[in-house]
Enzyme design. Structure first.
Site, PDB file in Angstrom:
ATOM      1  N   HIS A 265       0.775  -1.279  -0.059  1.00  0.00           N
ATOM      2  CA  HIS A 265      -0.131   0.072  -0.109  1.00  0.00           C
ATOM      3  C   HIS A 265       0.908   1.468   0.085  1.00  0.00           C
ATOM      4  O   HIS A 265       0.688   2.219  -0.943  1.00  0.00           O
ATOM      5  CB  HIS A 265      -0.857  -0.162   1.132  1.00  0.00           C
ATOM      6  CG  HIS A 265      -1.792   1.229   1.311  1.00  0.00           C
ATOM      7  ND1 HIS A 265      -3.348   1.222   1.052  1.00  0.00           N
ATOM      8  CD2 HIS A 265      -1.696   2.636   1.822  1.00  0.00           C
ATOM      9  CE1 HIS A 265      -3.643   2.225   1.104  1.00  0.00           C
ATOM     10  NE2 HIS A 265      -2.637   3.218   1.674  1.00  0.00           N
ATOM     11  N   GLU A 266       2.018   1.312   0.922  1.00  0.00           N
ATOM     12  CA  GLU A 266       2.683   2.447   0.801  1.00  0.00           C
ATOM     13  C   GLU A 266       3.585   2.680   0.067  1.00  0.00           C
ATOM     14  O   GLU A 266       4.036   3.707  -0.588  1.00  0.00           O
ATOM     15  CB  GLU A 266       3.669   2.415   2.329  1.00  0.00           C
ATOM     16  CG  GLU A 266       2.764   2.505   3.578  1.00  0.00           C
ATOM     17  CD  GLU A 266       1.428   3.362   3.572  1.00  0.00           C
ATOM     18  OE1 GLU A 266       1.745   4.442   3.067  1.00  0.00           O
ATOM     19  OE2 GLU A 266       0.561   3.204   4.602  1.00  0.00           O
ATOM     20  N   HIS A 269       1.694   4.707  -2.603  1.00  0.00           N
ATOM     21  CA  HIS A 269       2.053   6.044  -2.463  1.00  0.00           C
ATOM     22  C   HIS A 269       3.321   6.573  -3.009  1.00  0.00           C
ATOM     23  O   HIS A 269       3.454   7.688  -3.502  1.00  0.00           O
ATOM     24  CB  HIS A 269       1.735   6.336  -0.941  1.00  0.00           C
ATOM     25  CG  HIS A 269       0.415   6.198  -0.457  1.00  0.00           C
ATOM     26  ND1 HIS A 269      -0.685   7.025  -1.086  1.00  0.00           N
ATOM     27  CD2 HIS A 269      -0.193   5.565   0.405  1.00  0.00           C
ATOM     28  CE1 HIS A 269      -1.772   6.944  -0.500  1.00  0.00           C
ATOM     29  NE2 HIS A 269      -1.559   5.803   0.520  1.00  0.00           N
ATOM     30  N   GLU A 304      -4.803   7.836  -2.878  1.00  0.00           N
ATOM     31  CA  GLU A 304      -5.149   6.458  -2.293  1.00  0.00           C
ATOM     32  C   GLU A 304      -5.420   5.677  -3.564  1.00  0.00           C
ATOM     33  O   GLU A 304      -5.383   4.410  -3.468  1.00  0.00           O
ATOM     34  CB  GLU A 304      -6.594   6.875  -1.692  1.00  0.00           C
ATOM     35  CG  GLU A 304      -6.313   7.110  -0.194  1.00  0.00           C
ATOM     36  CD  GLU A 304      -5.289   6.056   0.650  1.00  0.00           C
ATOM     37  OE1 GLU A 304      -5.726   4.759   0.393  1.00  0.00           O
ATOM     38  OE2 GLU A 304      -4.627   6.366   1.391  1.00  0.00           O
TER      39      GLU A 304
HETATM   40 ZN    ZN Z   1      -2.747   5.090   1.912  1.00  0.00          ZN
END
Ligand code: ZN
Length: 512
Positions: A265-266, A269, A304
């Site tokens: 997830h990170e 980003h 996101e």
């Molecule tokens: Zn996030």
């Protein structure tokens, strides 16, 4: 002789340096700092924040902005120079509308209110938190009035996180999503077949978990010469220009998915931040004047969309486990005896209506968000009172998810956001989910052989499309503009619902 635009840019570069220095101190406080450092770190952050504020609202900024505006007036509407000046003007106006006493009241209330919330959650005591939530709602209303809005006070707050969204657009988006999600969820619940075995009932040494996850992050394209992975209790990504983009995760010795999917997830980003055009470094187009989200990206929702695309659409796909299964077996031979890619695919996509948002799966997650956003809107326009929240929360949980929290700690008190006055941030998660599918569908239409390259574990073509269409632009275009430019359409729920329906119809043997 320098141009007015160059003088303006040099001035904004100093602001960028101050804000990035604040971010480094925050990263350190959340990963490395011993507890003893908290008080002096608070003073350092307060000083730098004041310097940043003074720099931005100074008469120098106003003069340089006026001069740059005159100089670039003839440039194309979508030129980076023009966008940099326009963004600076917009936030310069907004920040000057917010009274200083409101800023200091908010800053003073935040730590107190967060402390009261933490105790109230521990003691399952909503009544203790209620007066502080009342104060936060009152401040949020004042902020909305100061910033201004045309239809709903929520518009002014969501603007700080997702400038292309309004209360009315969100209501329409949620109505569309519910029409697709609620029947899908009931069909899944009716067909639920738990795995016979718990795949994670073994010890997964943390060093090996880290190496395994980081290797996938590297294959996704995370450049470790401009990044690093550390441990944090509440994982996050943070960047201090595209040249230094850091991620964090947390580990559970008996549950590999926590660190793995947290890292992926990170990484999503981070790919966004690392992919920004180098020419935008230290400019207004990689700078969040309001300090709300990771700096290089254009909005919370677009950010996101990238974390969720790489975590869920790629990381929780069948192809993902076929590609990475061999190394998983090799890294954890005893722990994964008898495990297959198919079992991993099922185990990492289990859908179960649950009480806690941060543990929710892809199907139920947005229902948790809608409930919160509907409550925020009601608090701001006066349809809801703080005292009614536990009851409203539980009724909506029952309506959307078919579960009722046994206590407020696992209900209305679970998230930190409202204690810090962070109204308007929740929509970004759902907007991000919906955008992620629209972007990915467009990438599949526009990149030849994309499905084959993903099946082969080659992520470069997908990352290339995302970099061209999203990452490199920094904050030059809004989420809505990026969607229209790259997919030809504004935000729409169909691609996302198609993605979920196709994935979970297969996983749960639902009637097609
Ligand atoms: Zn996030």
């Amino acid at each position: 002789m320098s141009t007015a635009y160059e003088r303006f840019t040099a001035h904004i570069a100093e602001l960028s340096d101050i804000l990035n220095s604040i971010s480094i101190l925050k990263w350190d406080a959340r990963t490395m700092m011993p507890p003893g450092g908290a008080v002096t770190r608070g003073a350092q952050l307060a000083t730098l924040s004041r310097l940043a504020q003074e720099h931005f609202i100074s008469s120098t900024t106003a003069r340089l902005l006026d001069e740059a505006e005159r100089e670039i007036a003839g440039e194309a509407d979508d030129s980076y120079h023009r966008r940099a000046v326009e963004q600076t003007r917009l936030y310069h106006d907004i920040i000057r509308r917010i009274p200083l006493d409101l800023v200091s009241e908010k800053a003073a209330l935040e730590p107190v209110s967060e402390g009261v919330w933490a105790e109230a959650k521990k003691n399952n005591d909503f009544a203790a938190f209620a007066p502080y939530l009342e104060k936060q709602v009152a401040l949020a209303k004042r902020q909305a009035e100061a910033v201004g809005y045309s239809e709903h006070p929520f518009d002014a707050l969501v603007f700080e996180y997702e400038p292309s969204m309004t209360a009315a657009k969100l209501a329409a988006l949620f109505a569309d999503l519910k029409t697709g999600l609620l029947p899908l969820l009931s069909a899944i619940v009716a067909n639920d077949q738990p795995l016979e075995r718990d795949l994670w009932a073994a010890d997964f040494p943390i060093d090996q978990q880290k190496a395994f996850a980081l290797e996938i992050a590297r294959q996704y394209g995370y450049d470790l010469s401009r990044g690093r992975l550390d441990i944090a209790p509440h994982p996050f990504e943070i960047s201090f220009t595209r040249q230094d983009v850091r991620i964090t995760t947390r580990y559970h010795a008996n549950y590999l998915p926590m660190a793995l999917y947290g890292t992926l997830h990170e990484t999503g980003h981070a790919l966004y931040e690392q992919g920004v055009d180098p020419a935008l470094t230290r400019t207004a187009l990689t700078l969040d004047f309001l300090g709300k989200y990771p700096v290089g990206g254009t909005s919370y929702g677009v950010h996101e969309s990238q974390s969720r695309l790489w975590e869920n659409q790629i990381g929780r796909s069948r192809e993902f486990w076929e590609v990475h299964f061999g190394r998983l077996r090799h890294t954890f031979p005893e722990q994964t005896e008898g495990v297959t890619p198919g079992l991993l695919y099922r185990a990492t996509n289990r859908v179960r209506p649950s009480l806690i948002r941060v543990e929710a799966d892809e199907v139920t997650y947005n229902l948790h968000i809608m409930l919160r956003v509907e409550i925020e809107m009601g608090l701001l326009d006066g349809r809801l009172r703080v005292a009614d929240l536990p009851e409203v929360w539980n009724a909506k949980m029952q309506e959307y998810l078919g579960v009722t929290p046994p206590d407020d700690a696992r209900g209305v008190l679970q998230d930190i956001h409202w204690s810090g006055g962070g109204f308007g941030s929740f929509p970004g998660y759902t907007v991000g989910n919906v955008m992620s599918a629209q972007f990915l569908e467009a990438a599949h239409q526009q990149v030849d052989g994309l499905a084959d390259s993903l099946t082969g574990g080659d992520y470069a073509p997908l990352r290339g499309w995302l970099t061209d269409n999203i990452y490199r632009h920094g904050r030059a275009f809004s989420g809505e503009e990026l969607l229209v430019r790259s997919t030809g359409r504004p935000l729409e729920t169909d691609p996302y619902l198609r993605y979920l329906e196709s994935k979970f119809t297969g996983l749960y043997n639902l009637p097609g």
